[in-house]
Design an enzyme around this catalytic site. Structure first.
Site, PDB file in Angstrom:
ATOM      1  N   GLU A 298       9.117   2.341  11.087  1.00 24.37           N
ATOM      2  CA  GLU A 298      10.157   3.359  10.956  1.00 24.37           C
ATOM      3  C   GLU A 298       9.429   4.673  10.759  1.00 24.37           C
ATOM      4  O   GLU A 298       8.828   4.912   9.723  1.00 24.37           O
ATOM      5  CB  GLU A 298      11.081   3.039   9.778  1.00 24.37           C
ATOM      6  CG  GLU A 298      12.357   3.877   9.789  1.00 24.37           C
ATOM      7  CD  GLU A 298      12.274   5.107   8.902  1.00 24.37           C
ATOM      8  OE1 GLU A 298      12.032   6.205   9.466  1.00 24.37           O
ATOM      9  OE2 GLU A 298      12.437   4.985   7.691  1.00 24.37           O
TER      10      GLU A 298
ATOM     11  N   LYS B 169       0.883  -1.170   0.000  1.00 21.77           N
ATOM     12  CA  LYS B 169       0.000   0.000   0.000  1.00 21.77           C
ATOM     13  C   LYS B 169       0.920   1.218   0.000  1.00 21.77           C
ATOM     14  O   LYS B 169       1.472   1.598   1.028  1.00 21.77           O
ATOM     15  CB  LYS B 169      -0.916   0.002   1.235  1.00 21.77           C
ATOM     16  CG  LYS B 169      -2.003   1.108   1.181  1.00 21.77           C
ATOM     17  CD  LYS B 169      -1.427   2.450   1.520  1.00 21.77           C
ATOM     18  CE  LYS B 169      -2.473   3.552   1.512  1.00 21.77           C
ATOM     19  NZ  LYS B 169      -2.024   4.762   0.801  1.00 21.77           N
TER      20      LYS B 169
ATOM     21  N   CYS C 135      13.682  11.105   6.676  1.00 20.39           N
ATOM     22  CA  CYS C 135      13.643  10.875   8.126  1.00 20.39           C
ATOM     23  C   CYS C 135      15.038  10.914   8.727  1.00 20.39           C
ATOM     24  O   CYS C 135      15.213  11.348   9.861  1.00 20.39           O
ATOM     25  CB  CYS C 135      12.980   9.529   8.417  1.00 20.39           C
ATOM     26  SG  CYS C 135      11.247   9.440   7.947  1.00 20.39           S
TER      27      CYS C 135
ATOM     28  N   ALA D 118       2.100   5.286  -0.873  1.00 20.78           N
ATOM     29  CA  ALA D 118       1.522   6.613  -0.716  1.00 20.78           C
ATOM     30  C   ALA D 118       0.693   6.959  -1.950  1.00 20.78           C
ATOM     31  O   ALA D 118       1.058   6.608  -3.078  1.00 20.78           O
ATOM     32  CB  ALA D 118       2.623   7.646  -0.506  1.00 20.78           C
TER      33      ALA D 118
END
Length: 463
Positions: free
Chosen positions: A234, A160, A268, A162
């Site tokens: 994460e 799945k 990130c 974005a």
């Protein structure tokens, strides 16, 4: 959010996609289970052959898929090519190393006899279809670093992705199919976020992995916990970048620019909080600010561009709110802090350096997901570590020093999943990747990552 390709450099919607209906999701779940029954019994050699073929095809497709990624989420074209190359490298690494990483483990003869057995072994077995909920910022790499080990372990995958990178998501499904993986081994689910809960609750899904925001991680973890299913998360990061006086300060400042604006600042593991000893502060801040201000912001398809647009209009608005909040409370804008002139059509934001940030400002604790850096001054390593740990996140960290004692103290005391000394944080197939605190739990990559979705099975035998 609609499932669509919207070019962040122009704001133009290029393609839209229909969301899978319940029947379409059911067909893919059934296919994943069917493929798992067969794929789990194949040899490591056969899985490696297929994964190497996928890497070969990805190398051939590098320019095409790089342009797709740049079109969908705005990263500079050179960075998109590098991402595709990194994915092919990771596929080859797991093809080469998965069998040894998952080799049987044999307890000592003495321990086996003490248990009453004549033979005992720990065997790593696959667990089934794994749902991967992935973000847009590294639309190829985030998926491959899950898919390569999962497929080599004998699992199947359901992606799945974005909603703003649907073409990249569909490319990945087709890539594994072209490589020869059986139908159902790896599939893309074009569904919205609200449909994830039902898929995760389906008993045919064995586990889930998510890279994304803290709210998304909470939602997936809550559902998985309710269903007693394994998850790897994460989440966000606000990584500290500590510079001590013994370091090569000029090199630290130069590297800091790349560490902050990689992927247009939307990473990130990008360094976000630059914590500099007072004896190195003036040199670092002056050089760092000058180089941030000199970056070329523009069309990500232009090879001369250093920083492209933010991936979404909302993402830029969120970043502006953080900067504006800090400035209202007294922070100083050393460079940037606004939308660049002449780029009104896309979601651009200038590389920005803030000083004078204090704990009451939102940016002190919240992740700035874009090319905005905060520079702090500290008196010593103790204060640097305290400031580094004064964050809800703990993904990675950076330390610049030539003092071995400082390295050991920092590794001991910093709250992070990684420590990078005299360099910037990067992920690598051979090194485990993940965080602590609100950056999530579990690990991706290396042997740790491939074992996350395996059943460590104890086999005990007596005569």
């Amino acid at each position: 959010m609609p499932i669509a390709t919207v070019n962040p450099a122009t704001g133009e919607t290029l393609r839209t996609f229909d969301e899978l209906d319940s029947q379409g999701v059911e067909q893919r779940l059934a296919a994943a289970v069917g493929a798992y029954r067969t794929h789990r019994t194949t040899s490591f050699a056969e899985r490696a052959r297929l994964l190497r073929k996928a890497a070969e095809l990805l190398d051939e497709d590098q320019d095409e898929i790089a342009r797709t990624m740049t079109t969908e989420m705005g990263k500079p074209l050179a960075a998109a090519r590098a991402e595709a190359a990194k994915c092919a490298k990771a596929m080859r690494w797991y093809a080469e190393n998965a069998e040894s990483l998952l080799a049987d483990e044999h307890p000592s003869d003495a321990d086996v006899k003490d248990s009453g057995a004549v033979r005992a072994v720990v065997r790593y077995r696959p667990i089934g279809p794994v749902l991967a909920v992935m973000p847009w910022n590294f639309p190829l790499w985030q998926v491959v670093r899950f898919a390569a080990p999962a497929l080599m372990a004998g699992n199947t995958g359901l992606l799945k992705h974005a909603s703003n990178v649907p073409q990249t998501a569909l490319y990945l499904e087709e890539l594994f199919r072209r490589a020869g993986f059986p139908e159902g081994c790896f599939q893309t689910l074009l569904i919205g976020s609200r449909a994830v809960d039902a898929v995760l609750r389906d008993p045919r899904i064995a586990a889930a992995t998510l890279t994304g925001s803290e709210p998304a991680g909470r939602a997936v973890a809550a559902t998985a916990g309710d269903e007693i299913k394994k998850t790897v998360l994460e989440l966000g990061g606000s990584d500290p970048y500590v510079v001590m006086p013994s370091a090569d300060v000029a090199r630290a400042a130069d590297t800091a620019v790349t560490a902050r604006v990689q992927n247009n600042g939307q990473s990130c593991i990008a360094a976000k909080r630059f914590i500099v000893h007072t004896d190195a502060y003036e040199v670092f801040e002056e050089r760092f600010t000058a180089k941030m201000a000199a970056l070329t912001v523009g069309d990500p398809m232009d090879e001369a561009t250093d920083v492209g647009p933010l991936a979404t209009e909302q993402g830029r608005a969120d970043l502006e709110e953080l900067v504006d909040d800090a400035v209202r409370a007294g922070a100083v804008v050393r460079c940037g802090g606004r939308r660049p002139e002449g780029l009104e059509r896309g979601w651009y934001y200038e590389p920005t350096v803030l000083t004078g940030v204090t704990p009451e400002m939102r940016i002190h604790r919240e992740e700035a997901f874009g090319p905005v850096a905060v520079v702090y001054r500290v008196a010593d390593l103790r204060e640097a570590v305290e400031l580094a740990n004064d964050s809800p996140f703990g993904l990675s960290s950076n330390l610049w020093t030539r003092d071995r004692d400082e390295v050991e103290r920092f590794v001991r005391d910093v709250e992070a999943g990684g420590v990078f000394v005299n360099g910037m944080t990067a992920s690598h197939p051979a090194l485990p990747f993940g965080g602590v605190k609100r950056s999530g739990y579990g690990r991706e990559l290396a042997g740790h990552g491939i074992k996350e979705f395996c059943n460590a099975t104890t086999v005990w035998e007596a005569d």
